[in-house]
Write a protein that holds these residues in place. Structure first.
Motif, PDB file in Angstrom:
ATOM      1  N   ASP A 495      38.966 -32.139 -50.507  1.00 50.60           N
ATOM      2  CA  ASP A 495      38.464 -32.725 -51.757  1.00 50.60           C
ATOM      3  C   ASP A 495      38.389 -31.655 -52.843  1.00 50.60           C
ATOM      4  N   VAL A 496      38.682 -32.080 -54.064  1.00 52.17           N
ATOM      5  CA  VAL A 496      38.740 -31.156 -55.207  1.00 52.17           C
ATOM      6  C   VAL A 496      37.802 -31.645 -56.309  1.00 52.17           C
ATOM      7  N   VAL A 497      37.029 -30.717 -56.860  1.00 54.11           N
ATOM      8  CA  VAL A 497      36.197 -31.001 -58.038  1.00 54.11           C
ATOM      9  C   VAL A 497      36.755 -30.202 -59.216  1.00 54.11           C
ATOM     10  N   VAL A 498      37.060 -30.913 -60.296  1.00 54.18           N
ATOM     11  CA  VAL A 498      37.610 -30.277 -61.496  1.00 54.18           C
ATOM     12  C   VAL A 498      36.588 -30.401 -62.618  1.00 54.18           C
ATOM     13  N   MET A 499      36.058 -29.273 -63.078  1.00 51.24           N
ATOM     14  CA  MET A 499      35.088 -29.210 -64.175  1.00 51.24           C
ATOM     15  C   MET A 499      35.776 -28.601 -65.388  1.00 51.24           C
ATOM     16  N   PHE A 500      35.541 -29.153 -66.568  1.00 51.80           N
ATOM     17  CA  PHE A 500      36.300 -28.704 -67.743  1.00 51.80           C
ATOM     18  C   PHE A 500      35.496 -28.957 -69.009  1.00 51.80           C
ATOM     19  N   SER A 501      35.848 -28.228 -70.060  1.00 53.40           N
ATOM     20  CA  SER A 501      35.268 -28.476 -71.384  1.00 53.40           C
ATOM     21  C   SER A 501      36.195 -29.401 -72.161  1.00 53.40           C
ATOM     22  N   ASP A 502      35.678 -29.963 -73.255  1.00 53.94           N
ATOM     23  CA  ASP A 502      36.495 -30.904 -74.028  1.00 53.94           C
ATOM     24  C   ASP A 502      37.650 -30.228 -74.751  1.00 53.94           C
ATOM     25  N   GLY A 503      37.690 -28.881 -74.716  1.00 49.79           N
ATOM     26  CA  GLY A 503      38.846 -28.197 -75.294  1.00 49.79           C
ATOM     27  C   GLY A 503      40.132 -28.527 -74.574  1.00 49.79           C
ATOM     28  N   ILE A 504      40.035 -28.956 -73.300  1.00 49.67           N
ATOM     29  CA  ILE A 504      41.239 -29.337 -72.551  1.00 49.67           C
ATOM     30  C   ILE A 504      41.676 -30.748 -72.927  1.00 49.67           C
ATOM     31  N   THR A 505      40.783 -31.717 -72.801  1.00 50.18           N
ATOM     32  CA  THR A 505      41.167 -33.105 -73.064  1.00 50.18           C
ATOM     33  C   THR A 505      41.439 -33.357 -74.546  1.00 50.18           C
ATOM     34  N   GLU A 506      40.858 -32.549 -75.437  1.00 50.47           N
ATOM     35  CA  GLU A 506      41.077 -32.732 -76.871  1.00 50.47           C
ATOM     36  C   GLU A 506      42.109 -31.758 -77.438  1.00 50.47           C
ATOM     37  N   ALA A 507      42.792 -31.010 -76.564  1.00 47.06           N
ATOM     38  CA  ALA A 507      43.879 -30.139 -77.030  1.00 47.06           C
ATOM     39  C   ALA A 507      44.939 -30.999 -77.707  1.00 47.06           C
ATOM     40  N   GLN A 508      45.518 -30.491 -78.783  1.00 47.48           N
ATOM     41  CA  GLN A 508      46.441 -31.292 -79.578  1.00 47.48           C
ATOM     42  C   GLN A 508      47.847 -30.716 -79.563  1.00 47.48           C
ATOM     43  N   SER A 509      48.800 -31.627 -79.577  1.00 48.84           N
ATOM     44  CA  SER A 509      50.209 -31.246 -79.715  1.00 48.84           C
ATOM     45  C   SER A 509      50.494 -30.962 -81.185  1.00 48.84           C
ATOM     46  N   PRO A 510      51.676 -30.415 -81.498  1.00 49.30           N
ATOM     47  CA  PRO A 510      52.010 -30.188 -82.917  1.00 49.30           C
ATOM     48  C   PRO A 510      52.010 -31.463 -83.752  1.00 49.30           C
ATOM     49  N   THR A 511      52.105 -32.648 -83.090  1.00 47.34           N
ATOM     50  CA  THR A 511      52.066 -33.920 -83.825  1.00 47.34           C
ATOM     51  C   THR A 511      50.666 -34.519 -83.840  1.00 47.34           C
ATOM     52  N   GLN A 512      49.642 -33.722 -83.476  1.00 45.29           N
ATOM     53  CA  GLN A 512      48.239 -34.134 -83.501  1.00 45.29           C
ATOM     54  C   GLN A 512      47.867 -35.145 -82.422  1.00 45.29           C
ATOM     55  N   GLU A 513      48.684 -35.282 -81.386  1.00 49.38           N
ATOM     56  CA  GLU A 513      48.341 -36.136 -80.252  1.00 49.38           C
ATOM     57  C   GLU A 513      47.420 -35.363 -79.314  1.00 49.38           C
ATOM     58  N   GLU A 514      46.404 -36.035 -78.741  1.00 50.77           N
ATOM     59  CA  GLU A 514      45.471 -35.375 -77.839  1.00 50.77           C
ATOM     60  C   GLU A 514      45.995 -35.381 -76.403  1.00 50.77           C
ATOM     61  N   TYR A 515      45.668 -34.317 -75.687  1.00 52.20           N
ATOM     62  CA  TYR A 515      46.075 -34.203 -74.287  1.00 52.20           C
ATOM     63  C   TYR A 515      45.481 -35.333 -73.454  1.00 52.20           C
ATOM     64  N   GLY A 516      44.208 -35.554 -73.554  1.00 49.03           N
ATOM     65  CA  GLY A 516      43.556 -36.711 -72.963  1.00 49.03           C
ATOM     66  C   GLY A 516      43.285 -36.613 -71.470  1.00 49.03           C
ATOM     67  N   GLU A 517      42.386 -37.477 -70.994  1.00 53.77           N
ATOM     68  CA  GLU A 517      41.979 -37.475 -69.590  1.00 53.77           C
ATOM     69  C   GLU A 517      43.078 -38.016 -68.678  1.00 53.77           C
ATOM     70  N   ASP A 518      43.826 -39.022 -69.147  1.00 56.21           N
ATOM     71  CA  ASP A 518      44.888 -39.595 -68.302  1.00 56.21           C
ATOM     72  C   ASP A 518      45.942 -38.547 -67.965  1.00 56.21           C
ATOM     73  N   ARG A 519      46.301 -37.750 -68.935  1.00 61.50           N
ATOM     74  CA  ARG A 519      47.315 -36.716 -68.692  1.00 61.50           C
ATOM     75  C   ARG A 519      46.763 -35.648 -67.728  1.00 61.50           C
ATOM     76  N   LEU A 520      45.473 -35.347 -67.855  1.00 59.14           N
ATOM     77  CA  LEU A 520      44.851 -34.386 -66.947  1.00 59.14           C
ATOM     78  C   LEU A 520      44.880 -34.907 -65.508  1.00 59.14           C
ATOM     79  N   LEU A 521      44.556 -36.173 -65.317  1.00 65.74           N
ATOM     80  CA  LEU A 521      44.574 -36.762 -63.972  1.00 65.74           C
ATOM     81  C   LEU A 521      45.982 -36.809 -63.396  1.00 65.74           C
ATOM     82  N   GLU A 522      46.970 -37.034 -64.241  1.00 64.62           N
ATOM     83  CA  GLU A 522      48.363 -37.052 -63.772  1.00 64.62           C
ATOM     84  C   GLU A 522      48.785 -35.690 -63.229  1.00 64.62           C
ATOM     85  N   VAL A 523      48.181 -34.628 -63.767  1.00 65.64           N
ATOM     86  CA  VAL A 523      48.485 -33.279 -63.277  1.00 65.64           C
ATOM     87  C   VAL A 523      47.713 -32.984 -61.994  1.00 65.64           C
TER      88      VAL A 523
END
Length: 564
Positions: A495-523
């Motif tokens: 089992d894995v526990v992943v703890m993170f700050s909102d700097g990860i989920t709110e990281a933005q691409s050059p087009t201002q799109e947010e990284y988001g929680e769904d993309r984090l879970l996909e990784v």
């Protein structure tokens, strides 16, 4: 005669560190009110600074003292790190903080406090020149391109005269590295002496367009708005040969009272802009009027002086920037040493983490601390805001946690004690999100309490099921008597526990799109059979690729715990 505005030499000024990192200085003038906020109609408007209210706070002068007042803002105003709860008298050295905006009240380091200048409607008119009124420009005097100044020195109006010596003296006097305050006085003394003026004032244009006296010989200057407009906006050098030749000037009570016979006004002009002006005048006792040669001499001298002033300004700015950079580097080094460089060994548990501030220093926090009963505490926090202020609060939070972690009681009690401690000193516009968990190597149990932090993910290795760790209470630092809850989960093998700050989920691409929680879970899901270090590395690389080398808008922190 209508008075348009009064420019009084300030005794105080605001040194402003703006949210984008740039700085400016705002001289304070008597009876002036300065408002601060997001709305564009504020004197200091920062529409992109979300933490500001539309009308956040204001400064005003009662004729003697300067005062600060919070305008019922949502996130509050700090003076010397204390909330501004009522109208407060200011003193030199006071530090006013509004979000990322920092303003420091300081004594004006330049200028002559005895000088004052009133700009009046119009003694001259804007366009008409009479035989007693002469205008020229720097380009007309020295020409364009390299060698223009040398050509001017050889011109019939200057060559072989004491005026050439005056320019050589000016060049020699201005060649050294003088402080700006001293430099202004030297320039004005050279100007008045070279043309035999009775009085004079050197003024610089501030960022808001006002002209502020920096040095003066004499006082009570009253200057036409038309003169200011033509000198500053049209880069003209103006000469009034003899006030007696002009009915409008001769009948002016102001001119009569001041005993002015002739005056000159020239721009302090660098290659691409006008940074101020020099005004000099003469009285009835002067044996001769100012001449066109005087106008030419003062125009050239003002150009030399303007370049010297700009060079000294740039040198001072560079010195301040070097000092700030050095201090930030030292602060960043200290902060790196406050955070754990390597995870401690824990029976049956792998740990990995990274933390990157979006500036030199940041407000994200993580740590590993031994707790009673052989448990290992794992902590992740995020102080609202960025930069030095957030870093200081982060350090304070770390110290409080280390003091309280050994106290008896469950995690809910510990979180309540921590919140009460933080709330006592946390500024009104700041708060802390915080997640605390305690792992028991003997049983595999993970107890936790979440104070408004991004809920960590518990990923079950056997099924791929995702659980979020949400039980806890509000963020730290807002409600001193808030109550918290704790919960526990059982970690199974893998089992894995992943703890993170909102700097990860709110990281933005050059087009201002947010990284988001769904993309984090996909990784995370495909990486379950990796080590904790490999999972952290994979997530970090994914976020970095998503941002495509764009600068991070927030601090980024990640902690991964995996049961072996």
């Amino acid at each position: 005669m209508m008075q348009v505005n009064t420019c009084v030499m300030p005794s105080l000024e605001l040194a402003i560190q703006q949210p984008d990192g740039s700085s400016r200085t705002l001289p304070l003038q008597n009876q002036q009110r300065i408002s601060v906020g997001r709305s564009s109609d504020n004197d200091l408007a920062y529409p992109d600074e979300a933490i500001l209210s539309r009308r956040h706070m204001a400064f005003d002068c009662d004729g003697v003292d300067w005062w600060a007042e919070d305008l019922r803002s949502k996130n509050g105003t700090l003076i010397n790190n204390e909330p501004l709860t009522a109208r407060r008298k200011l003193k030199s050295g006071d530090r006013i903080s509004v979000g990322r905006l920092v303003m420091v009240l300081t004594d004006a380091h330049q200028g002559d406090s005895t000088a004052n200048v009133v700009f009046e409607e119009d003694m001259l008119g804007h366009t008409v020149l009479t035989p007693g009124r002469i205008s020229t420009s720097l380009e007309q005097v020295v020409g364009h391109g390299a060698g223009g100044l040398e050509a001017a020195l050889r011109s019939p109006s200057l060559a072989g005269t004491p005026r050439v010596q005056a320019l050589l003296d000016a060049g020699r006097e201005l060649a050294g590295h003088r402080p700006l305050k001293e430099l202004f006085r030297v320039i004005l003394d050279l100007a008045t002496k070279s043309v035999g003026a009775r009085r004079g004032v050197l003024m610089l244009e501030e960022s808001d367009g006002t002209l502020t006296p920096r040095a003066a010989t004499g006082a009570g200057f009253r200057i036409s708005n038309a003169v200011r407009e033509r000198v500053m906006r049209h880069k003209e050098s103006l000469l009034i040969l003899d006030v007696a030749l002009h009915d409008d000037l001769r009948e002016s009570h102001t001119i009569v009272q001041q005993g002015i016979r002739s005056f000159l006004a020239v721009p302090l002009q660098t290659q691409d802009k006008t940074i101020g002006l020099i005004y000099v005048d003469s009285g009835e006792q002067r044996l001769r009027r100012f001449t066109e040669e005087d106008l030419t001499l003062l125009t050239v001298m003002a150009n030399i002086a303007a370049i010297r002033i700009e060079n000294e300004r740039l040198a001072e700015v560079e010195q301040v920037e070097r000092m700030m950079k050095k201090e930030l580097e030292q602060a960043a080094d200290i902060q790196r040493n406050l955070l754990p460089r390597h995870p401690p060994p824990v029976d049956g548990l792998e740990l990995a983490a990274f933390s990157y501030p979006c500036r030199s220093v940041g407000g994200d926090y993580f740590d590993y601390l031994k707790m009673s009963g052989g448990r290992m505490g794992i902590l992740v926090g995020d102080v609202a805001g960025k930069g030095l202020a957030a870093a200081l609060l982060m350090s304070s939070l770390q110290a409080r946690v280390q003091v309280l972690i050994d106290e008896p009681g469950d995690l809910a009690h510990l979180m309540g004690r921590l919140n009460a401690s933080v709330a006592r000193t946390c500024p009104g516009n700041r708060f802390v999100t915080f997640f605390l968990c305690a792992y028991d190597p003997a049983t595999g149990e993970l107890a936790y309490s979440n104070a408004g932090h991004n809920p960590p993910y518990l990923v079950r290795a056997a099924t791929g099921e995702i659980e979020t760790l949400t039980v806890g209470g509000p963020v730290l630092g807002i409600l001193p008597v808030a109550r918290y809850q704790a919960a526990s989960v059982q970690l199974e093998r893998g089992d894995v526990v992943v703890m993170f700050s909102d700097g990860i989920t709110e990281a933005q691409s050059p087009t201002q799109e947010e990284y988001g929680e769904d993309r984090l879970l996909e990784v995370i899901r495909p990486a379950l059979r990796m080590s904790a270090g490999e999972i952290a590395k994979t997530i970090g690389e994914s976020v970095e690729a998503f941002m495509a080398n764009a600068p991070a808008a927030d601090d980024i922190t990640l902690v991964v715990a995996r049961r072996l």
